[in-house]
Design an enzyme around this catalytic site. Structure first.
Site, PDB file in Angstrom:
ATOM      1  N   HIS A 182       0.820  -1.217   0.000  1.00  9.42           N
ATOM      2  CA  HIS A 182       0.000   0.000   0.000  1.00  9.42           C
ATOM      3  C   HIS A 182       0.854   1.267   0.000  1.00  9.42           C
ATOM      4  CE1 HIS A 182      -3.725  -2.286   0.721  1.00  9.42           C
ATOM      5  NE2 HIS A 182      -3.005  -3.012   1.553  1.00  9.42           N
ATOM      6  N   ASN A 197     -10.013  -3.574   1.867  1.00  9.95           N
ATOM      7  CA  ASN A 197      -9.707  -3.704   0.447  1.00  9.95           C
ATOM      8  C   ASN A 197     -10.995  -3.608  -0.359  1.00  9.95           C
ATOM      9  OD1 ASN A 197      -6.890  -4.054   0.645  1.00  9.95           O
ATOM     10  ND2 ASN A 197      -7.099  -6.246   1.007  1.00  9.95           N
TER      11      ASN A 197
END
Length: 208
Positions: free
Chosen positions: A58, A130
């Site tokens: 990320h 997510n």
């Protein structure tokens, strides 16, 4: 050390033999993970302390400030002040690719992650997730291995599709997520066209 047949043997950092680093110790076949599984804690701790920028998940992201406005009445489920009808709470949202490192492309075929920080009058509330409701692994001991297969190799500095598909082929539980990743969801048109599924377990408390 050497194991049977002279093959290299995995050990913990203390040198104790470690015959299996793919299965976490749980209370029963579907029970919770046990903190007494020190091999799991050690393996996750190693990954958490890796400071290889190209292996940070990320890493590539975008953020925006906004407000959470509750338009329906859910007071029978929760007494949290920020979730009462008509309440507006300032928040910061961050969206990211999972595999992409700093400088990575915005539109790679990849999962998208999100994190929300809501500044409530009862304290800050953080939520991460997510854009898919499932994941590639079920056992937490496989997570560092998945990330290492996904990210750049520390020697070649290249991503390796062979390593990734090798990991997936040995993890049949990944198939559901693979089919989602290879669908249109793997290439969302924009952050507006993206689902969100929270990764954390949380509970709602009402006033009773």
């Amino acid at each position: 050390g050497a194991g049977a047949g002279g093959c290299p043997m995995m050990t913990s950092t203390a040198g104790a033999p470690w015959p299996n680093n793919q299965d976490t110790k749980t209370a029963g076949s579907r029970g919770p993970v046990l903190l007494e599984d020190y091999q799991l804690i050690e393996k996750l701790a190693h990954q958490n302390r890796e400071r290889i920028p190209e292996r940070t998940v990320h890493a590539k992201g975008w953020g925006a400030f906004g407000r959470l406005k509750i338009t329906g009445d859910i007071s029978k489920f929760t007494c949290a002040k920020c979730l009462q009808k008509g309440k507006e709470t300032p928040l910061l949202a961050r969206f990211s690719t999972v595999a992409g490192e700093a400088g990575g492309a915005d539109l790679e075929r990849d999962l998208r992650g999100f994190s929300l920080k809501m500044y409530t009058e009862e304290g800050n509330w953080d939520m991460v997730g997510n854009n898919t409701p499932v994941f590639f692994v079920r056992d937490p001991s496989k997570f560092p291995d998945f990330i290492h297969a996904l990210k750049r190799h520390p020697v070649t500095h290249q991503r390796s599709p062979t390593a990734l598909w090798d990991f997936w082929s040995l993890s049949p539980e990944a198939m559901h997520q693979i089919t989602i990743l290879m669908s249109d969801r793997g290439l969302p048109a924009s952050l507006v066209n993206m689902n969100g599924y929270g990764s954390h377990t949380y509970s709602l408390w009402n006033d009773k």
